[in-house]
Design a protein around this motif. Structure first.
Motif, PDB file in Angstrom:
ATOM      1  N   UNK A 229       0.822  -1.202   0.000  1.00  9.43           N
ATOM      2  CA  UNK A 229       0.000   0.000   0.000  1.00  9.43           C
ATOM      3  C   UNK A 229       0.863   1.264   0.000  1.00  9.43           C
ATOM      4  N   UNK A 230       1.970   1.240   0.702  1.00  5.88           N
ATOM      5  CA  UNK A 230       2.875   2.389   0.702  1.00  5.88           C
ATOM      6  C   UNK A 230       3.468   2.611  -0.678  1.00  5.88           C
ATOM      7  N   UNK A 231       3.596   1.544  -1.443  1.00  3.26           N
ATOM      8  CA  UNK A 231       4.132   1.646  -2.801  1.00  3.26           C
ATOM      9  C   UNK A 231       3.044   1.811  -3.859  1.00  3.26           C
ATOM     10  N   UNK A 232       1.813   2.040  -3.423  1.00  5.04           N
ATOM     11  CA  UNK A 232       0.769   2.391  -4.377  1.00  5.04           C
ATOM     12  C   UNK A 232      -0.285   1.348  -4.645  1.00  5.04           C
ATOM     13  N   UNK A 233      -0.198   0.166  -4.018  1.00  7.85           N
ATOM     14  CA  UNK A 233      -1.227  -0.848  -4.236  1.00  7.85           C
ATOM     15  C   UNK A 233      -2.552  -0.359  -3.657  1.00  7.85           C
ATOM     16  N   UNK A 234      -3.680  -0.657  -4.297  1.00 11.60           N
ATOM     17  CA  UNK A 234      -4.977  -0.220  -3.775  1.00 11.60           C
ATOM     18  C   UNK A 234      -5.296  -0.908  -2.465  1.00 11.60           C
ATOM     19  N   UNK A 235      -6.072  -0.230  -1.644  1.00  7.06           N
ATOM     20  CA  UNK A 235      -6.521  -0.792  -0.387  1.00  7.06           C
ATOM     21  C   UNK A 235      -7.972  -1.210  -0.532  1.00  7.06           C
ATOM     22  N   UNK A 236      -8.275  -2.393  -0.043  1.00  4.17           N
ATOM     23  CA  UNK A 236      -9.604  -2.949  -0.224  1.00  4.17           C
ATOM     24  C   UNK A 236     -10.690  -2.087   0.394  1.00  4.17           C
ATOM     25  N   UNK A 237     -10.336  -1.365   1.477  1.00  2.95           N
ATOM     26  CA  UNK A 237     -11.358  -0.630   2.218  1.00  2.95           C
ATOM     27  C   UNK A 237     -11.480   0.817   1.795  1.00  2.95           C
ATOM     28  N   UNK A 238     -10.676   1.284   0.837  1.00  7.35           N
ATOM     29  CA  UNK A 238     -10.661   2.713   0.524  1.00  7.35           C
ATOM     30  C   UNK A 238     -10.431   2.917  -0.960  1.00  7.35           C
ATOM     31  N   UNK A 239     -11.443   3.301  -1.665  1.00  4.57           N
ATOM     32  CA  UNK A 239     -11.339   3.541  -3.102  1.00  4.57           C
ATOM     33  C   UNK A 239     -11.066   5.003  -3.401  1.00  4.57           C
ATOM     34  N   UNK A 240     -10.953   5.836  -2.350  1.00  8.41           N
ATOM     35  CA  UNK A 240     -10.808   7.274  -2.572  1.00  8.41           C
ATOM     36  C   UNK A 240      -9.372   7.743  -2.618  1.00  8.41           C
ATOM     37  N   UNK A 280       4.151  -8.296  25.441  1.00  8.01           N
ATOM     38  CA  UNK A 280       3.867  -9.462  24.596  1.00  8.01           C
ATOM     39  C   UNK A 280       2.482 -10.036  24.848  1.00  8.01           C
ATOM     40  N   UNK A 281       1.994  -9.936  26.087  1.00  8.16           N
ATOM     41  CA  UNK A 281       0.692 -10.503  26.405  1.00  8.16           C
ATOM     42  C   UNK A 281      -0.443  -9.723  25.777  1.00  8.16           C
ATOM     43  N   UNK A 282      -0.166  -8.483  25.363  1.00 11.98           N
ATOM     44  CA  UNK A 282      -1.218  -7.631  24.833  1.00 11.98           C
ATOM     45  C   UNK A 282      -1.400  -7.764  23.342  1.00 11.98           C
ATOM     46  N   UNK A 283      -0.551  -8.573  22.709  1.00 14.91           N
ATOM     47  CA  UNK A 283      -0.638  -8.686  21.265  1.00 14.91           C
ATOM     48  C   UNK A 283      -0.926 -10.115  20.860  1.00 14.91           C
ATOM     49  N   UNK A 284      -1.538 -10.283  19.704  1.00 15.74           N
ATOM     50  CA  UNK A 284      -1.839 -11.622  19.199  1.00 15.74           C
ATOM     51  C   UNK A 284      -1.344 -11.735  17.789  1.00 15.74           C
ATOM     52  N   UNK A 285      -1.059 -12.942  17.313  1.00 18.88           N
ATOM     53  CA  UNK A 285      -0.486 -13.139  15.987  1.00 18.88           C
ATOM     54  C   UNK A 285      -1.435 -13.853  15.068  1.00 18.88           C
ATOM     55  N   UNK A 286      -1.254 -13.595  13.779  1.00 13.96           N
ATOM     56  CA  UNK A 286      -2.067 -14.297  12.807  1.00 13.96           C
ATOM     57  C   UNK A 286      -1.272 -15.336  12.039  1.00 13.96           C
ATOM     58  N   UNK A 287       0.089 -15.269  12.138  1.00 15.49           N
ATOM     59  CA  UNK A 287       0.948 -16.305  11.572  1.00 15.49           C
ATOM     60  C   UNK A 287       0.732 -16.561  10.101  1.00 15.49           C
ATOM     61  N   UNK A 288       1.537 -17.481   9.555  1.00 12.36           N
ATOM     62  CA  UNK A 288       1.343 -17.938   8.192  1.00 12.36           C
ATOM     63  C   UNK A 288       1.696 -16.924   7.150  1.00 12.36           C
ATOM     64  N   UNK A 289       1.546 -17.282   5.877  1.00 14.41           N
ATOM     65  CA  UNK A 289       1.868 -16.365   4.781  1.00 14.41           C
ATOM     66  C   UNK A 289       1.017 -15.120   4.842  1.00 14.41           C
ATOM     67  N   UNK A 290       1.584 -14.005   4.406  1.00 16.65           N
ATOM     68  CA  UNK A 290       0.869 -12.745   4.420  1.00 16.65           C
ATOM     69  C   UNK A 290       0.179 -12.518   3.087  1.00 16.65           C
ATOM     70  N   UNK A 291      -1.024 -11.934   3.084  1.00 19.76           N
ATOM     71  CA  UNK A 291      -1.698 -11.650   1.818  1.00 19.76           C
ATOM     72  C   UNK A 291      -0.980 -10.559   1.058  1.00 19.76           C
ATOM     73  N   UNK A 292      -1.044 -10.609  -0.274  1.00 26.97           N
ATOM     74  CA  UNK A 292      -0.377  -9.601  -1.093  1.00 26.97           C
ATOM     75  C   UNK A 292      -0.942  -8.223  -0.829  1.00 26.97           C
TER      76      UNK A 292
END
Length: 329
Positions: A229-240, A280-292
């Protein structure tokens, strides 16, 4: 040091100075070389605002880094061939106008010297070790970090965009180039963002104060997570969002990171203890490959999806990554 380890004797040919320059001076050197050799028949296109040495090293690492070596970005002297590194430095310094040839000259040197991807990563670190500034200038480190840390879960992407936009052009474009590479490395090796951030934090930030290391690491992890997104990819939640001249998306007026506590939303800073790092106790992980292309829904709070690593251990060449996730090499 590298010459003592077996590097070649200095050449009498005109030198191109690849190391010991700021990002701005490195780009000026490339541009000056381009103007002086404007009549070359097969001249390569210089990347806008990114030192050509950095571009070539990243390309070499990308092409020669095995997909089964997740420790590639770590500081590990046992994986380095210092004699090869010394020879590469001497030859790169003597490249001169051949830097502008159609075939990347730095890549050719590394190939001929049989440099590994680990060696190329070390040369990338060497550039920033000898430079007076990191990718984020020292004078802007605190503002860069605070801009992202102070964002709410709904504005973290805009905050990261705003933080990157505040950087001088050469630093901004170089950071975006490196973030894209870090994101690729994260995807290759199925790492957590914070593991990559820990490995490259000394390249990004010159100031390495103990009280700031963990916060810097988490802010950099946010930037890596949202690198597309920082490099210009569109964001699913924001078309503006609209594209800026350098390719990074720019939030429409009124949608920036200024929304925060005043707007009734909890900021990252308000959810962090006084030492500026979530436990560390305040955060949770989603693990696995990251979506493009990730969704901003995945960030709640803004840093919650960034796993906290154990405090980094200093070494002569930078920070040893010590991520806490099970996928840590």
């Amino acid at each position: 040091f590298f010459r003592e380890m077996g590097g070649c004797a200095p050449s009498s040919a005109p030198k191109w100075q690849p190391f010991g320059l700021t990002l701005e001076d490195a780009v000026k050197q490339d541009q000056t070389l381009l103007l002086a050799k404007s009549k070359l028949p097969k001249k390569r296109q210089l990347p806008q605002g990114v030192p050509i040495l950095i571009v070539d090293l990243v390309d070499y690492i990308r092409d020669h880094g095995s997909r089964d070596c997740p420790d590639l970005l770590r500081v590990d002297k046992s994986k380095l061939n210092f004699q090869t590194i010394g020879k590469c430095i001497d030859r790169i310094e003597g490249l001169g106008s051949s830097m502008l040839e159609e075939a990347p000259a730095v890549v050719r040197v590394l190939q001929e010297e049989q440099a590994t991807a680990y060696d190329a990563v070390h040369l990338l670190r060497q550039f920033f070790t000898e430079a007076s500034e990191g990718v984020v200038p020292k004078s802007q480190e605190k503002l860069f970090v605070q801009t992202i840390v102070g964002a709410s879960s709904n504005t973290v992407v805009d905050a990261a965009i705003d933080a990157v936009k505040m950087l001088p052009e050469v630093h901004r474009l170089t950071l975006l180039h490196l973030l894209a590479f870090y994101y690729e490395a994260m995807m290759w090796y199925d790492l957590e963002e914070v593991q990559v951030a820990d490995a490259v934090s000394t390249i990004t930030f010159k100031t390495q104060e103990d009280t700031q290391l963990e916060t810097q690491q988490q802010v950099l992890a946010v930037c890596i997570k949202w690198a597309p997104q920082l490099n210009g990819a569109p964001r699913e939640d924001d078309e503006d969002n609209v594209a800026s001249a350098d390719g990074a998306p720019v939030p429409v007026e009124g949608s920036g990171a200024s929304t925060g506590a005043a707007g009734g939303k909890t900021t990252v800073a308000e959810q962090m203890p006084s030492d500026a790092a979530p436990s560390p106790a305040a955060v949770s992980g989603d693990g696995g490959p990251k979506p493009a292309v990730a969704s901003t829904d995945a960030v709640a709070p803004a840093l919650a999806s960034v796993h906290v690593a154990a405090p980094a251990q200093s070494s002569d060449d930078g920070v040893q990554p010590t991520g806490s996730a099970s996928s840590t090499p």
